[in-house]
Design a protein around this motif. Structure first.
Motif, PDB file in Angstrom:
ATOM      1  N   THR A  13       0.841  -1.199   0.000  1.00 53.64           N
ATOM      2  CA  THR A  13       0.000   0.000   0.000  1.00 53.64           C
ATOM      3  C   THR A  13       0.873   1.245   0.000  1.00 53.64           C
ATOM      4  O   THR A  13       0.616   2.203  -0.750  1.00 53.64           O
ATOM      5  CB  THR A  13      -0.943  -0.005   1.220  1.00 53.64           C
ATOM      6  N   GLU A  61      -1.282   8.998   4.349  1.00 46.76           N
ATOM      7  CA  GLU A  61      -2.717   9.031   4.049  1.00 46.76           C
ATOM      8  C   GLU A  61      -3.225   7.649   3.632  1.00 46.76           C
ATOM      9  O   GLU A  61      -4.293   7.209   4.055  1.00 46.76           O
ATOM     10  CB  GLU A  61      -2.977  10.047   2.946  1.00 46.76           C
ATOM     11  N   ALA A  62      -2.463   6.953   2.804  1.00 44.15           N
ATOM     12  CA  ALA A  62      -2.877   5.629   2.327  1.00 44.15           C
ATOM     13  C   ALA A  62      -2.928   4.608   3.464  1.00 44.15           C
ATOM     14  O   ALA A  62      -3.853   3.794   3.533  1.00 44.15           O
ATOM     15  CB  ALA A  62      -1.934   5.141   1.231  1.00 44.15           C
ATOM     16  N   GLN A  65      -5.891   4.781   5.748  1.00 47.11           N
ATOM     17  CA  GLN A  65      -7.126   4.340   5.111  1.00 47.11           C
ATOM     18  C   GLN A  65      -7.324   2.822   5.181  1.00 47.11           C
ATOM     19  O   GLN A  65      -8.400   2.332   4.853  1.00 47.11           O
ATOM     20  CB  GLN A  65      -7.146   4.776   3.641  1.00 47.11           C
ATOM     21  N   LYS A  69      -6.171   0.786  10.679  1.00 46.93           N
ATOM     22  CA  LYS A  69      -5.438   2.031  10.433  1.00 46.93           C
ATOM     23  C   LYS A  69      -4.007   1.955  10.961  1.00 46.93           C
ATOM     24  O   LYS A  69      -3.766   1.449  12.051  1.00 46.93           O
ATOM     25  CB  LYS A  69      -6.152   3.195  11.102  1.00 46.93           C
ATOM     26  N   LYS A  71      -0.659   4.338  11.703  1.00 42.89           N
ATOM     27  CA  LYS A  71      -0.074   5.664  11.829  1.00 42.89           C
ATOM     28  C   LYS A  71       1.385   5.488  12.224  1.00 42.89           C
ATOM     29  O   LYS A  71       1.728   4.560  12.953  1.00 42.89           O
ATOM     30  CB  LYS A  71      -0.803   6.478  12.899  1.00 42.89           C
TER      31      LYS A  71
END
Length: 125
Positions: A13, A61-62, A65, A69, A71
């Motif tokens: 991703t 951002e990807a 999503q 999630k 981070k």
């Protein structure tokens, strides 16, 4: 033990997000056999600091999503914009200015690690 499915999903991703922002020379390496702290490295290059930052933003951002999630736990080098490291625990994303990529040659440093195949979806059609 090879990289976890989650790590591979996250890495692919991240690689696609980088490709969507025109990153160069994207490489995904399974470093799980050599490092205890992470499973996969994603390496990408950009010709200037602005594009490095755009790629970093797109990767973050990807990954946020994804159904689970993700981070970054740690972010380094953002101020200079020449080599930004995003640590998501399961994967570490290195976005480097082309000159840093050539000088530090992480690809060569980790050449013993298996490469995970990444194909930019824009090239498939």
């Amino acid at each position: 033990m090879p990289a976890s499915e989650r790590a591979v999903e996250m890495a692919l991703t991240a690689a696609q997000a980088a490709a969507d922002k025109k990153a160069d020379n994207i490489v995904v390496l399974d470093v799980s056999e050599h490092l205890a702290i992470t499973d996969v490295f994603v390496l990408a290059s950009a010709p200037n600091e602005r594009q490095v930052q755009a790629i970093v933003d797109a990767v973050e951002e990807a990954l946020v999503q994804l159904p689970e999630k993700a981070k970054p736990l740690r972010r380094e080098g953002e101020r200079a914009g020449r080599w930004v490291l995003l640590d998501f625990n399961d994967i570490v994303v290195h976005v480097q200015h082309g000159e840093e990529r050539e000088f530090y040659a992480l690809d060569k440093l980790w050449k013993d690690c298996p490469q995970i195949e990444f194909v930019d979806r824009a090239l498939i059609s």
